[in-house]
Write a protein that holds these residues in place. Structure first.
Motif, PDB file in Angstrom:
ATOM      1  N   ARG A   1      -7.628   8.996  -5.429  1.00 47.77           N
ATOM      2  CA  ARG A   1      -7.046   9.115  -6.768  1.00 47.77           C
ATOM      3  C   ARG A   1      -8.182   9.067  -7.790  1.00 47.77           C
ATOM      4  NH1 ARG A   1      -3.912   4.514  -4.574  1.00 47.77           N
ATOM      5  NH2 ARG A   1      -1.815   5.199  -3.959  1.00 47.77           N
ATOM      6  N   ASN A   2      -8.182  10.027  -8.698  1.00 49.70           N
ATOM      7  CA  ASN A   2      -9.214  10.068  -9.752  1.00 49.70           C
ATOM      8  C   ASN A   2     -10.625  10.000  -9.168  1.00 49.70           C
ATOM      9  OD1 ASN A   2      -7.262  10.101 -11.885  1.00 49.70           O
ATOM     10  ND2 ASN A   2      -6.954   7.902 -11.549  1.00 49.70           N
ATOM     11  N   GLY A   3     -10.813  10.659  -8.024  1.00 52.74           N
ATOM     12  CA  GLY A   3     -12.121  10.713  -7.400  1.00 52.74           C
ATOM     13  C   GLY A   3     -12.520   9.459  -6.653  1.00 52.74           C
ATOM     14  N   VAL A   4     -11.623   8.469  -6.571  1.00 52.65           N
ATOM     15  CA  VAL A   4     -11.920   7.215  -5.868  1.00 52.65           C
ATOM     16  C   VAL A   4     -11.035   7.103  -4.633  1.00 52.65           C
ATOM     17  CG1 VAL A   4     -11.937   4.695  -6.048  1.00 52.65           C
ATOM     18  CG2 VAL A   4     -12.552   6.092  -8.035  1.00 52.65           C
ATOM     19  N   LYS A   5     -11.642   6.815  -3.490  1.00 52.97           N
ATOM     20  CA  LYS A   5     -10.890   6.659  -2.249  1.00 52.97           C
ATOM     21  C   LYS A   5     -10.544   5.190  -2.028  1.00 52.97           C
ATOM     22  CE  LYS A   5     -12.776  10.695   0.163  1.00 52.97           C
ATOM     23  NZ  LYS A   5     -13.482  11.189   1.371  1.00 52.97           N
ATOM     24  N   GLU A   6      -9.284   4.954  -1.703  1.00 52.00           N
ATOM     25  CA  GLU A   6      -8.804   3.603  -1.427  1.00 52.00           C
ATOM     26  C   GLU A   6      -8.198   3.568  -0.026  1.00 52.00           C
ATOM     27  OE1 GLU A   6      -6.000   2.581  -4.427  1.00 52.00           O
ATOM     28  OE2 GLU A   6      -7.294   3.204  -6.078  1.00 52.00           O
ATOM     29  N   PRO A   7      -8.265   2.428   0.672  1.00 51.89           N
ATOM     30  CA  PRO A   7      -7.680   2.337   2.018  1.00 51.89           C
ATOM     31  C   PRO A   7      -6.187   2.674   1.992  1.00 51.89           C
ATOM     32  CG  PRO A   7      -9.064   0.430   1.566  1.00 51.89           C
ATOM     33  CD  PRO A   7      -8.924   1.165   0.263  1.00 51.89           C
ATOM     34  N   PHE A   8      -5.753   3.489   2.964  1.00 51.80           N
ATOM     35  CA  PHE A   8      -4.352   3.882   3.025  1.00 51.80           C
ATOM     36  C   PHE A   8      -4.080   4.429   4.428  1.00 51.80           C
ATOM     37  CE2 PHE A   8      -0.431   6.087   2.079  1.00 51.80           C
ATOM     38  CZ  PHE A   8       0.133   5.381   1.010  1.00 51.80           C
ATOM     39  N   VAL A   9      -3.554   3.582   5.305  1.00 56.02           N
ATOM     40  CA  VAL A   9      -3.237   3.982   6.681  1.00 56.02           C
ATOM     41  C   VAL A   9      -1.725   3.972   6.813  1.00 56.02           C
ATOM     42  CG1 VAL A   9      -3.560   3.490   9.132  1.00 56.02           C
ATOM     43  CG2 VAL A   9      -5.395   2.973   7.501  1.00 56.02           C
ATOM     44  N   GLU A  10      -1.118   5.137   6.895  1.00 59.27           N
ATOM     45  CA  GLU A  10       0.340   5.224   6.793  1.00 59.27           C
ATOM     46  C   GLU A  10       1.062   4.494   7.916  1.00 59.27           C
ATOM     47  OE1 GLU A  10       1.287   8.987   3.973  1.00 59.27           O
ATOM     48  OE2 GLU A  10       1.173   9.418   6.120  1.00 59.27           O
ATOM     49  N   ARG A  11       0.535   4.567   9.116  1.00 57.66           N
ATOM     50  CA  ARG A  11       1.190   3.857  10.220  1.00 57.66           C
ATOM     51  C   ARG A  11       1.286   2.367   9.910  1.00 57.66           C
ATOM     52  NH1 ARG A  11      -1.964   1.727  13.478  1.00 57.66           N
ATOM     53  NH2 ARG A  11      -3.498   3.398  13.266  1.00 57.66           N
ATOM     54  N   GLU A  12       0.183   1.798   9.426  1.00 56.93           N
ATOM     55  CA  GLU A  12       0.170   0.375   9.100  1.00 56.93           C
ATOM     56  C   GLU A  12       1.108   0.070   7.931  1.00 56.93           C
ATOM     57  OE1 GLU A  12      -3.880  -0.622   8.374  1.00 56.93           O
ATOM     58  OE2 GLU A  12      -4.504  -0.293  10.462  1.00 56.93           O
ATOM     59  N   ILE A  13       1.167   0.981   6.966  1.00 54.99           N
ATOM     60  CA  ILE A  13       2.037   0.771   5.809  1.00 54.99           C
ATOM     61  C   ILE A  13       3.506   0.788   6.227  1.00 54.99           C
ATOM     62  CG2 ILE A  13       2.856   1.891   3.685  1.00 54.99           C
ATOM     63  CD1 ILE A  13      -0.120   2.644   3.192  1.00 54.99           C
ATOM     64  N   VAL A  14       3.881   1.728   7.088  1.00 52.01           N
ATOM     65  CA  VAL A  14       5.262   1.784   7.576  1.00 52.01           C
ATOM     66  C   VAL A  14       5.627   0.490   8.305  1.00 52.01           C
ATOM     67  CG1 VAL A  14       6.826   2.933   9.192  1.00 52.01           C
ATOM     68  CG2 VAL A  14       5.345   4.300   7.710  1.00 52.01           C
ATOM     69  N   GLU A  15       4.739   0.045   9.204  1.00 50.20           N
ATOM     70  CA  GLU A  15       5.007  -1.182   9.962  1.00 50.20           C
ATOM     71  C   GLU A  15       5.119  -2.386   9.036  1.00 50.20           C
ATOM     72  OE1 GLU A  15       1.715  -1.098  12.597  1.00 50.20           O
ATOM     73  OE2 GLU A  15       2.717   0.165  14.098  1.00 50.20           O
ATOM     74  N   GLU A  16       4.217  -2.456   8.065  1.00 53.69           N
ATOM     75  CA  GLU A  16       4.218  -3.572   7.111  1.00 53.69           C
ATOM     76  C   GLU A  16       5.489  -3.589   6.271  1.00 53.69           C
ATOM     77  OE1 GLU A  16       2.170  -3.909   2.806  1.00 53.69           O
ATOM     78  OE2 GLU A  16       0.774  -3.483   4.441  1.00 53.69           O
ATOM     79  N   LEU A  17       5.885  -2.425   5.760  1.00 53.33           N
ATOM     80  CA  LEU A  17       7.085  -2.341   4.933  1.00 53.33           C
ATOM     81  C   LEU A  17       8.341  -2.655   5.730  1.00 53.33           C
ATOM     82  CD1 LEU A  17       6.283   0.818   2.764  1.00 53.33           C
ATOM     83  CD2 LEU A  17       6.164  -1.567   2.063  1.00 53.33           C
ATOM     84  N   TRP A  18       8.374  -2.192   6.987  1.00 49.37           N
ATOM     85  CA  TRP A  18       9.546  -2.443   7.822  1.00 49.37           C
ATOM     86  C   TRP A  18       9.682  -3.937   8.149  1.00 49.37           C
ATOM     87  CZ3 TRP A  18      13.971  -0.498   8.539  1.00 49.37           C
ATOM     88  CH2 TRP A  18      14.761  -0.865   9.631  1.00 49.37           C
TER      89      TRP A  18
END
Length: 490
Positions: free
Chosen positions: A468-485
């Motif tokens: 975003r805006n030229g800056v990369k931030e950690p974002f692993v979708e598999r982990e996000i799905v598991e965490e949200l669930w």
């Protein structure tokens, strides 16, 4: 290796400096320069690499290779200056020589095509590993071999990085390397001079056409076909409408595979769809022999057939083929997220119209209660991709959640406006939610899922960051799905 030996009989010219200067590595990014490095000045879209030569020399680079027109007058006297008419191709030649031509010590497989490269590569790797081989992989998911994994900036790395990776793989005992060979990688001479034992063609559809990529589809096709002038045996998808143009002019032995057209290796068209828990798969037969692939639909059968054909050609045993194919899971390629939920969540890299259509048509065949597509589109890329993604998702999904992808330097709102226009083009009646924050969009899809649904999260797949805006931030979708669930269950 000293410069005299390194450039002998290559056509590379020493403009100034000591011919006995020792070179220990090759790089084309000044930030990677170190003492003993040969820094190669590559032409870029906006600037020439010679702009960074002084920076590389300050970091300790022992020599600089440039195109005619730059004499290195801004470099310290200790830094040797080389010149070549085509620095890109010369970088490939010198890198292979410096690292001892490591590819010559391994079986090399190159896989090209618009879709399916990564899946086919991982399926083939799983088969060959089951056959007892030590396998390295290079591609969109990074470079990996037993005990190692590294992210890459390109599907096919620059030749200096590619040769260094092959050297490390060979030194660590790898006897085989499977790499995805992109059309842009071929165009940029990243695989120049490499002799592949086997090349694989998966399929072709328009992609990577635009500024800084390919001028048109004809150029894209040409560079896809170029792999087969660098390999001993070519494995071709005979069901693809462009296969004749891909094989035209190729110099290798040809082996074909297919389902709907006659081919040397042909799968039965009556494959069976499998749905076990949250995982989708398919069963098919070749020459009366049953196989199972743990990935869904016809395109997975095509990818499995490509891997099977290449594996047979490479001498793998039938048990290894069967075991490897059934067990393989490819990160970010129709990857199931294991949840104790009454619905299925899949993560896939589909980021253009053709890939999204192929995936969603496949998932519809599993007769979900609803097919939900969560997707965005990348910023600083062709707007046509956004209209196409919006259109196909509106036509094939029951509900869409549109959100950010890697917006890079472009406003997310502008990207979403283009996707909305695509939704209207595809099917204006398809309901959708617009949630700019991707994490919240995924949470929305999970929170509103119903038993029997399939949620397809598209576009990022294997990626581990969001830009975003030229800056990369950690974002692993598999982990996000598991965490949200897990949070949802509390």
């Amino acid at each position: 290796m000293d410069l005299r030996r390194l450039i002998r009989d290559t056509g590379c010219r020493l403009l100034r400096g000591d011919a006995l200067t020792e070179i220990t590595c090759v790089c084309c990014d000044s930030r990677s320069a170190e003492p003993g490095a040969l820094f190669v000045c590559l032409p870029g879209r906006r600037t020439d690499g010679s702009v960074y030569a002084a920076q590389a020399a300050a970091a300790g680079a022992a020599a600089v290779l440039c195109a005619p027109g730059y004499a290195g007058s801004d470099l310290p006297d200790r830094c040797a200056v080389l010149q070549a008419d085509d620095p890109r191709r010369m970088m490939a030649v010198l890198s292979a020589r410096l690292y001892g031509d490591p590819g010559g010590r391994m079986t090399l497989v190159g896989i090209t095509g618009t879709k399916g490269k990564t899946t086919t590569a991982h399926l083939l790797a799983a088969i060959l590993q089951a056959d007892g081989r030590q396998v390295g992989l290079i591609g969109t998911n990074g470079a990996c071999w037993p005990g190692h994994r590294h992210d890459l900036n390109h599907t096919t790395p620059e030749s200096c990085d590619l040769q260094a990776l092959l050297r490390r793989m060979a030194d660590d005992g790898c006897d085989t390397c499977i790499m995805e060979v992109s059309s842009l990688g071929m165009k940029a001479d990243r695989t120049a001079g490499i002799a592949f034992d086997t090349g694989v063609f998966t399929n072709l559809s328009p992609d990577h056409i635009g500024p800084g990529e390919h001028a048109d589809f004809a150029e894209y096709l040409y560079w896809k076909s170029a792999l087969f002038r660098q390999c001993r045996v070519g494995v071709f998808n005979n069901d693809d409408p462009y296969v004749g143009k891909i094989t035209g002019g190729c110099t290798c032995q040809m082996i074909t595979y297919g389902i709907t057209h006659p081919a040397d290796v042909r799968a039965g068209a009556d494959f069976t769809l499998l749905r076990t828990g949250g995982r989708l798969g398919a069963a098919f037969t070749v020459d009366g022999i049953p196989y199972t692939v743990g990935m869904p639909g016809a395109f997975s059968v095509q990818n499995a057939l490509a891997a099977l054909t290449a594996a047979r050609q490479l001498g793998a045993g039938e048990n290894a083929i069967r075991q490897g194919m059934a067990r393989a899971v490819v990160r970010g390629r129709v990857e199931p997220v294991p949840l104790d939920a009454p619905f299925t969540v899949l993560i896939d890299y589909a980021h253009n119209e053709a890939a999204a259509e192929s995936l969603l048509r496949t998932l519809r065949a599993y007769k979900p209660a609803r097919l939900i597509a969560v997707f965005g589109c990348g910023g600083d890329r062709s707007r046509l991709r956004r209209f196409g993604m919006g259109s196909v998702c509106a036509r094939l999904a029951d509900f869409c959640v549109i959100t950010e992808d890697n917006s890079r330097t472009e406003p997310v709102e502008q990207i979403l406006a283009d996707i909305r226009a695509g939704l209207r083009l595809g099917c204006p009646a398809t309901p959708f939610a617009e949630i700019p924050d991707r994490r919240q969009a995924i949470y929305y899809a999970l929170d509103h899922a119903q038993p029997g649904d399939i949620i397809a999260i598209l576009g990022k797949g294997h990626e581990t960051t969001i830009e975003r805006n030229g800056v990369k931030e950690p974002f692993v979708e598999r982990e996000i799905v598991e965490e949200l669930w897990e949070a949802k269950k509390i």
